[in-house]
Design a protein around this motif. Structure first.
Motif, mmCIF file in Angstrom:
data_model
loop_
_atom_site.group_PDB
_atom_site.id
_atom_site.type_symbol
_atom_site.label_atom_id
_atom_site.label_comp_id
_atom_site.label_asym_id
_atom_site.label_seq_id
_atom_site.Cartn_x
_atom_site.Cartn_y
_atom_site.Cartn_z
ATOM 1 N N MET A 20 0.843 -1.187 0.000
ATOM 2 C CA MET A 20 0.000 0.000 0.000
ATOM 3 C C MET A 20 0.878 1.236 0.000
ATOM 4 N N LYS A 21 0.558 2.238 -0.814
ATOM 5 C CA LYS A 21 1.381 3.427 -0.950
ATOM 6 C C LYS A 21 0.648 4.647 -0.402
ATOM 7 N N TRP A 22 1.428 5.649 -0.037
ATOM 8 C CA TRP A 22 0.874 6.817 0.625
ATOM 9 C C TRP A 22 1.508 8.097 0.089
ATOM 10 N N SER A 23 1.199 9.300 0.704
ATOM 11 C CA SER A 23 1.740 10.572 0.259
ATOM 12 C C SER A 23 1.592 11.831 1.135
ATOM 13 N N LEU A 24 1.599 13.253 0.535
ATOM 14 C CA LEU A 24 1.997 14.542 1.148
ATOM 15 C C LEU A 24 1.159 15.164 2.266
ATOM 16 N N VAL A 25 1.769 16.041 3.051
ATOM 17 C CA VAL A 25 1.057 16.739 4.105
ATOM 18 C C VAL A 25 1.940 17.806 4.719
ATOM 19 N N VAL A 26 1.338 18.904 5.161
ATOM 20 C CA VAL A 26 2.078 19.875 5.952
ATOM 21 C C VAL A 26 1.768 19.576 7.401
ATOM 22 N N VAL A 27 2.783 19.328 8.195
ATOM 23 C CA VAL A 27 2.567 18.772 9.528
ATOM 24 C C VAL A 27 3.027 19.737 10.601
ATOM 25 N N LEU A 28 2.193 19.939 11.613
ATOM 26 C CA LEU A 28 2.599 20.674 12.796
ATOM 27 C C LEU A 28 2.847 19.656 13.884
ATOM 28 N N VAL A 29 4.056 19.602 14.375
ATOM 29 C CA VAL A 29 4.433 18.545 15.302
ATOM 30 C C VAL A 29 4.625 19.121 16.700
ATOM 31 N N SER A 30 3.910 18.577 17.648
ATOM 32 C CA SER A 30 4.104 18.972 19.037
ATOM 33 C C SER A 30 4.707 17.849 19.862
ATOM 34 N N PHE A 31 4.764 16.651 19.252
ATOM 35 C CA PHE A 31 5.280 15.486 19.977
ATOM 36 C C PHE A 31 6.798 15.518 20.036
ATOM 37 N N VAL A 32 7.367 15.340 21.201
ATOM 38 C CA VAL A 32 8.818 15.256 21.374
ATOM 39 C C VAL A 32 9.151 13.892 21.966
ATOM 40 N N LEU A 33 9.984 13.129 21.275
ATOM 41 C CA LEU A 33 10.323 11.796 21.748
ATOM 42 C C LEU A 33 11.143 11.861 23.035
ATOM 43 N N PHE A 34 10.943 10.865 23.877
ATOM 44 C CA PHE A 34 11.620 10.855 25.167
ATOM 45 C C PHE A 34 13.128 10.723 25.037
ATOM 46 N N LEU B 118 12.328 10.191 12.488
ATOM 47 C CA LEU B 118 11.199 9.486 11.897
ATOM 48 C C LEU B 118 11.008 9.957 10.463
ATOM 49 N N ILE B 119 10.785 9.026 9.532
ATOM 50 C CA ILE B 119 10.437 9.379 8.163
ATOM 51 C C ILE B 119 9.088 8.757 7.821
ATOM 52 N N TRP B 120 8.392 9.375 6.877
ATOM 53 C CA TRP B 120 7.121 8.837 6.400
ATOM 54 C C TRP B 120 6.795 9.476 5.054
ATOM 55 N N LEU B 121 5.786 8.932 4.403
ATOM 56 C CA LEU B 121 5.322 9.474 3.138
ATOM 57 C C LEU B 121 4.003 10.178 3.362
ATOM 58 N N GLY B 122 3.830 11.313 2.701
ATOM 59 C CA GLY B 122 2.607 12.091 2.851
ATOM 60 C C GLY B 122 2.035 12.494 1.509
ATOM 61 N N TYR B 123 0.730 12.689 1.455
ATOM 62 C CA TYR B 123 0.018 12.960 0.198
ATOM 63 C C TYR B 123 -0.836 14.213 0.327
ATOM 64 N N ASP B 124 -0.800 15.087 -0.686
ATOM 65 C CA ASP B 124 -1.595 16.312 -0.653
ATOM 66 C C ASP B 124 -2.755 16.287 -1.640
ATOM 67 N N GLY B 125 -3.033 15.127 -2.202
ATOM 68 C CA GLY B 125 -4.096 15.013 -3.186
ATOM 69 C C GLY B 125 -3.591 15.048 -4.606
ATOM 70 N N TYR B 126 -2.323 15.474 -4.783
ATOM 71 C CA TYR B 126 -1.741 15.572 -6.118
ATOM 72 C C TYR B 126 -0.411 14.819 -6.204
ATOM 73 N N TYR B 127 0.435 14.988 -5.188
ATOM 74 C CA TYR B 127 1.777 14.434 -5.234
ATOM 75 C C TYR B 127 2.103 13.692 -3.947
ATOM 76 N N TYR B 128 3.118 12.856 -4.051
ATOM 77 C CA TYR B 128 3.625 12.104 -2.907
ATOM 78 C C TYR B 128 4.999 12.662 -2.533
ATOM 79 N N ASP B 129 5.250 12.812 -1.244
ATOM 80 C CA ASP B 129 6.533 13.346 -0.800
ATOM 81 C C ASP B 129 7.036 12.621 0.436
ATOM 82 N N LEU B 130 8.320 12.826 0.683
ATOM 83 C CA LEU B 130 9.002 12.180 1.805
ATOM 84 C C LEU B 130 9.303 13.228 2.871
#
Length: 541
Positions: free
Chosen positions: A1-15, A323-335
């Motif tokens: 299964m493949k995935w894609s783009l997003v603009v992310v606001l991150v508040s989580f800080v790993l221990f 952490l890496i992941w793939l995100g999707y914005d409805g048009y393109y896939y990004d890392l």
């Protein structure tokens, strides 16, 4: 299964964010640039990258003749050079490689120890080995699945871990030599005569970690023996009464990390026991009211890492919290990369599919394959180096200005020149007395003449980096030296300047040329030279 783009606001800080510097800067290097597809890249913490691709000089790229390539951090070496297919390379932390090769209608497994290549196993007949089912640990042990059985090479010999009439797939091995996989517990798992379960081999025997009437799959194991997988919690997880959940075995017992009516899949575990996976945040993530997000479990509680209206998936977490992941914005896939503080978008939305097969090392290196418009190439993202932690980096592609000495926090483009220590403290190419800051270097060549009411000054700047300077001042000596009559912007030099004056030239006497650094917090005027207007203009002519 493949995935894609997003603009992310991150508040989580790993221990464990204190294990590496935060707010890293990254730069990207394109490792391949040819007319053929290069793919399936793998990476270790030293930044060594291995991949499969065609010979650069080949007139045609045939799937039957792929080769193995290794980038050692500086240059690329072609490891194989033959007329058959080599594929599925893996690399461990010691730079040892394993891959499969189809030779004379037989699939063989090869091991490269950094110096020479050894043929370690042959698969029965013309068995095709799925590249995703071949793994090597840091001890050089290799595990694979062929003919629906699991095999282990321990550095000396090969053992068949399973020998049954059922399907066994997707083996993974840790540095202790423990192996996990999922296998069918009945005659067939595709026609309701069995279901997939998770198994663990500890070097002495095999333990069946799950035993139910549902499918369990994609087990992953850490070096401390913890195993994570996803499993169905109902009789049917493909549109029926169940959904997939995430489970964790800690060496003694199993915990169900998720418990909801949504899909949770693609688990990954690091060697601290932290787990990440892809999960749905609504009742329907296949065109309904939800979308897939990335989740994290720290051993105690679960945090939703991404939270947006676009799909995010295929997460991979390193031991130091990246952490890496793939995100999707409805048009393109990004890392995307989370570097323990910030989210960095490693790929740009230029092509339909970006960042497939991404891999993340514990040192923060990221590798992936990406189309360049005609074929797939290999790209590597490296953290910018700041060994002396002075805020300046040493690699091209990192934020300028670059550090000229990354071993000393007292030497950088932001440091002040010390005029008697024999060092180029401010990285401007000049040392001590030759530096403009010290005021004694021969930085200007000047020629003065006059024509009626015009003073003609010709000057040449000999500074290695004019961008460091704010302006040059021409100051008539009879006046207050801090009140310049003329200011020359740097982009105009070297040049010839014609200066009209409204009073007799011979009243000027001596004029001085001064420089000012951009750092106005400590105004530093430097005497670069003086000229006698009376002598130059022959008495005011």
């Amino acid at each position: 299964m493949k995935w894609s783009l997003v603009v992310v606001l991150v508040s989580f800080v790993l221990f464990f964010s204190s294990l590496a510097p935060s707010g890293s800067q990254y730069y990207t290097v394109q490792l391949t640039n040819n007319l053929y597809d290069d793919g399936y890249p793998q990476i270790n913490s030293a930044g060594q990258v291995v991949w499969e691709g065609c010979h650069p000089s080949a007139e045609e790229c045939l799937p039957s003749d792929l080769e193995i390539f290794l980038f050692d951090g500086t240059s690329t070496t072609q490891i194989t050079n033959n007329a058959f297919r080599d594929y599925g390379p893996r690399i461990n932390e010691n730079g040892h490689l394993v891959w499969a090769g189809v030779e004379e209608s037989q699939t063989k497994i090869f091991l490269f120890d950094g110096t020479s290549t050894t043929h370690i196993a042959s698969l029965p007949g013309d068995t095709f080995l799925d590249r995703y089912y071949l793994h090597i640990n840091n001890a050089g042990w290799v595990v694979w699945s062929a003919d629906d059985e699991i095999f282990l090479y321990d550095g000396t010999s090969t053992t068949a871990i399973t020998n049954n009439l059922f399907d066994d797939h997707d083996p993974h091995i840790n540095d202790e030599g423990f192996v996990v996989w999922y296998g069918c517990d009945g005659p067939a798992c595709w026609n309701e005569e069995g279901d997939f379960e998770v198994f663990l081999y500890d070097g002495m025997g095999t333990t069946q970690l799950t035993n139910n009437a549902f499918d369990d799959a994609e087990p992953r194991i850490s070096n401390n023996g913890h195993v994570v997988w996803y499993g169905c919690d109902g009789s049917d997880c493909w549109g029926g009464d169940g959904d997939f959940e995430i489970f964790l075995y800690d060496g003694m017992s199993t915990t169900q990390i998720t418990n909801n009516a949504l899909l949770d899949m693609q688990p990954h575990i690091n060697n601290h026991g932290y787990v990440t996976w892809t999960g749905c945040d609504g009742t329907d993530c296949w065109g309904g009211d939800g979308d897939f997000e990335v989740f994290l479990y720290d051993g105690t509680e679960t945090t939703q890492f991404t939270n947006n209206s676009s799909h995010d998936g295929d997460p991979w977490m390193s031991d130091n919290g990246r952490l890496i992941w793939l995100g999707y914005d409805g048009y393109y896939y990004d890392l995307f990369l989370f570097d323990e503080t910030d989210v960095i978008e490693l790929t740009i939305n230029e092509y339909l599919w970006e960042g497939p097969n991404p891999q993340l090392s514990d040192s923060g290196y990221v590798v992936w394959q990406e189309p360049d418009g005609t074929d797939h190439e290999i790209y590597l993202a490296r953290p910018c180096s700041d060994s002396d932690e002075d805020g300046y980096y040493q690699e091209d592609g990192c934020p300028p200005p670059l550090d000229c000495d990354d071993t000393s926090e007292h030497i950088s483009p932001g440091s002040t020149e010390i005029c008697d220590d024999g060092e180029d403290n401010d990285c401007d190419g000049f040392v001590d007395g030759d530096d403009p800051y010290c005021g004694t270097g021969p930085l200007l060549e000047m020629d003065l003449s006059c024509d009626g009411g015009t003073l003609n000054l010709e000057f040449l700047l000999r500074s290695p980096d004019p961008a460091l300077w704010a302006a040059y001042m021409i100051i008539p000596s009879p006046l207050l030296p801090i009140l310049p009559l003329w200011q020359i912007p740097l982009p105009e030099i070297p040049s010839v300047l014609h200066i009209p004056v409204s009073f007799p030239i011979d009243d000027l006497g001596w004029i001085g040329i001064y420089s000012f650094l951009h750092d106005w917090s400590a105004i530093r005027a430097h005497d670069l030279g003086w000229l006698d207007t009376t002598a130059a203009c022959s008495g005011g002519e």
